[in-house]
Scaffold this motif. Structure first.
Motif, PDB file in Angstrom:
ATOM      1  N   LEU A  55     -71.808 -66.269  17.625  1.00  0.00           N
ATOM      2  CA  LEU A  55     -72.883 -65.643  17.096  1.00  0.00           C
ATOM      3  C   LEU A  55     -72.089 -64.439  15.765  1.00  0.00           C
ATOM      4  O   LEU A  55     -72.621 -64.271  14.686  1.00  0.00           O
ATOM      5  N   GLY A  56     -70.719 -64.325  15.827  1.00  0.00           N
ATOM      6  CA  GLY A  56     -70.122 -63.432  15.004  1.00  0.00           C
ATOM      7  C   GLY A  56     -70.656 -62.090  14.927  1.00  0.00           C
ATOM      8  O   GLY A  56     -70.533 -61.271  14.047  1.00  0.00           O
ATOM      9  N   MET A  57     -70.753 -61.641  16.267  1.00  0.00           N
ATOM     10  CA  MET A  57     -71.564 -60.164  16.413  1.00  0.00           C
ATOM     11  C   MET A  57     -71.224 -59.724  18.015  1.00  0.00           C
ATOM     12  O   MET A  57     -71.051 -60.586  18.715  1.00  0.00           O
ATOM     13  N   SER A  58     -71.508 -58.394  17.925  1.00  0.00           N
ATOM     14  CA  SER A  58     -71.517 -57.906  19.529  1.00  0.00           C
ATOM     15  C   SER A  58     -72.892 -57.748  20.011  1.00  0.00           C
ATOM     16  O   SER A  58     -73.761 -57.310  18.889  1.00  0.00           O
ATOM     17  N   PRO A  59     -72.907 -57.521  21.176  1.00  0.00           N
ATOM     18  CA  PRO A  59     -74.347 -57.078  21.529  1.00  0.00           C
ATOM     19  C   PRO A  59     -74.829 -55.766  20.951  1.00  0.00           C
ATOM     20  O   PRO A  59     -74.059 -54.752  20.928  1.00  0.00           O
ATOM     21  N   LEU A  60     -76.001 -55.828  20.492  1.00  0.00           N
ATOM     22  CA  LEU A  60     -76.626 -54.466  20.235  1.00  0.00           C
ATOM     23  C   LEU A  60     -76.771 -53.196  20.825  1.00  0.00           C
ATOM     24  O   LEU A  60     -76.259 -52.185  20.562  1.00  0.00           O
ATOM     25  N   ASN A  61     -76.756 -53.683  22.298  1.00  0.00           N
ATOM     26  CA  ASN A  61     -77.003 -52.753  23.359  1.00  0.00           C
ATOM     27  C   ASN A  61     -75.667 -52.523  23.955  1.00  0.00           C
ATOM     28  O   ASN A  61     -74.938 -53.509  24.103  1.00  0.00           O
ATOM     29  N   ARG A  62     -75.194 -51.193  24.172  1.00  0.00           N
ATOM     30  CA  ARG A  62     -74.005 -51.093  25.118  1.00  0.00           C
ATOM     31  C   ARG A  62     -74.411 -50.004  26.160  1.00  0.00           C
ATOM     32  O   ARG A  62     -73.622 -48.865  25.971  1.00  0.00           O
ATOM     33  N   ASN A  63     -75.078 -50.504  27.077  1.00  0.00           N
ATOM     34  CA  ASN A  63     -75.332 -49.926  28.296  1.00  0.00           C
ATOM     35  C   ASN A  63     -74.292 -49.024  28.838  1.00  0.00           C
ATOM     36  O   ASN A  63     -73.444 -49.656  29.175  1.00  0.00           O
ATOM     37  N   LYS A  64     -74.502 -47.767  29.468  1.00  0.00           N
ATOM     38  CA  LYS A  64     -73.561 -47.003  30.084  1.00  0.00           C
ATOM     39  C   LYS A  64     -74.306 -46.975  31.498  1.00  0.00           C
ATOM     40  O   LYS A  64     -73.659 -46.085  32.368  1.00  0.00           O
ATOM     41  N   PHE A  65     -75.246 -47.694  31.948  1.00  0.00           N
ATOM     42  CA  PHE A  65     -75.470 -47.881  33.333  1.00  0.00           C
ATOM     43  C   PHE A  65     -75.428 -49.304  33.704  1.00  0.00           C
ATOM     44  O   PHE A  65     -76.041 -50.133  32.774  1.00  0.00           O
TER      45      PHE A  65
END
Length: 256
Positions: free
Chosen positions: A199-209
């Motif tokens: 997709l040429g992108m990273s996940p929108l969310n970067r959960n810390k839990f």
């Protein structure tokens, strides 16, 4: 309760080979009738001895105007548990396949065939040479009306339980903690890496839990929504936590 909130349409797909029953799969719940529905089964299946069964995974996608939403749930079996004799990681192969499907749909324009829709349900048509609609953690969104979006470039939102963690989210100490509590095995990152490439992108969310199983978190990729909100609930025994994606006016769209 969905009806009380104005949701009227649902697309649900059960995997072709599913040991968990006919009510297990992927779904998208909508307030507005979709213009197009595409769903299918991932080619790579897991084989789980000693129970001697195959398990497949699926995806379901809908289009409103030029906005596409796809929901999936990747496998969670280790290397070597592909079809008999195959030394593959099903989750990674499924990520490659779905990433290519999403990218093609995103770039296709508006030439795809619409689904046949009636008050009794949706029957998906094949829209690619590979017949992605051979048969597909749910998403519920207010997408707006198709008329409102007809002038927008085609946008994609992919959500689901990818059974892998985003390596950019954690430092070395946090990764060590997650790995220690992941039944003694390192938490996989392969599915995220494959989708990032496709997709040429990273996940929108970067959960810390994480959920109780450490890596069955909810991930969201989007070329339209630019903000997210993590919500923690014990409604599902701390498994498959909900994720709210939304768009902030004037905000940049996360394309990379």
């Amino acid at each position: 309760e969905f009806l009380d909130l104005g949701f009227r349409w649902i697309v649900f797909v059960n995997p072709a080979s599913c040991p968990y029953g006919n009510n297990w799969g992927n779904c998208i719940v909508m307030k507005f009738r979709p213009d197009e529905v595409r769903c299918g089964h991932m080619e790579c299946r897991s084989y789980r001895p000693p129970w001697e069964y195959e398990e497949s995974r699926c995806y379901v996608g809908v289009r409103h105007g030029d906005r596409i939403t796809v929901s999936t749930h990747f496998d969670d079996t280790p290397a070597g548990n592909g079809r008999k004799g195959e030394q593959v990681i099903p989750r990674r192969e499924q990520a490659k396949e779905l990433g290519a499907i999403c990218k093609a749909w995103l770039e296709e324009g508006s030439s795809g065939k619409a689904a046949e829709i009636s008050d009794h349900g949706v029957q998906a048509r094949s829209t690619t040479p590979e017949e992605m609609a051979r048969s597909s953690g749910g998403a519920a969104e207010d997408q707006g009306t198709a008329e409102d979006q007809s002038g927008l470039p085609r946008q994609l939102t992919l959500v689901g339980d990818l059974n892998a963690i985003n390596p950019e989210t954690y430092d070395e100490r946090e990764r060590a903690i997650l790995d220690r509590h992941n039944r003694g095995n390192p938490c996989p990152t392969d599915a995220i890496e494959e989708l990032n490439m496709a997709l040429g992108m990273s996940p929108l969310n970067r959960n810390k839990f994480e959920c109780r199983f450490n890596k069955t978190v909810t991930h969201g990729y989007s070329t339209w929504y630019n903000r997210y909100l993590d919500m923690l609930t014990d409604a599902t025994d701390f498994d498959h936590q909900p994720l709210l994606l939304y768009r902030e006016a004037g905000g940049s769209t996360p394309r990379s």
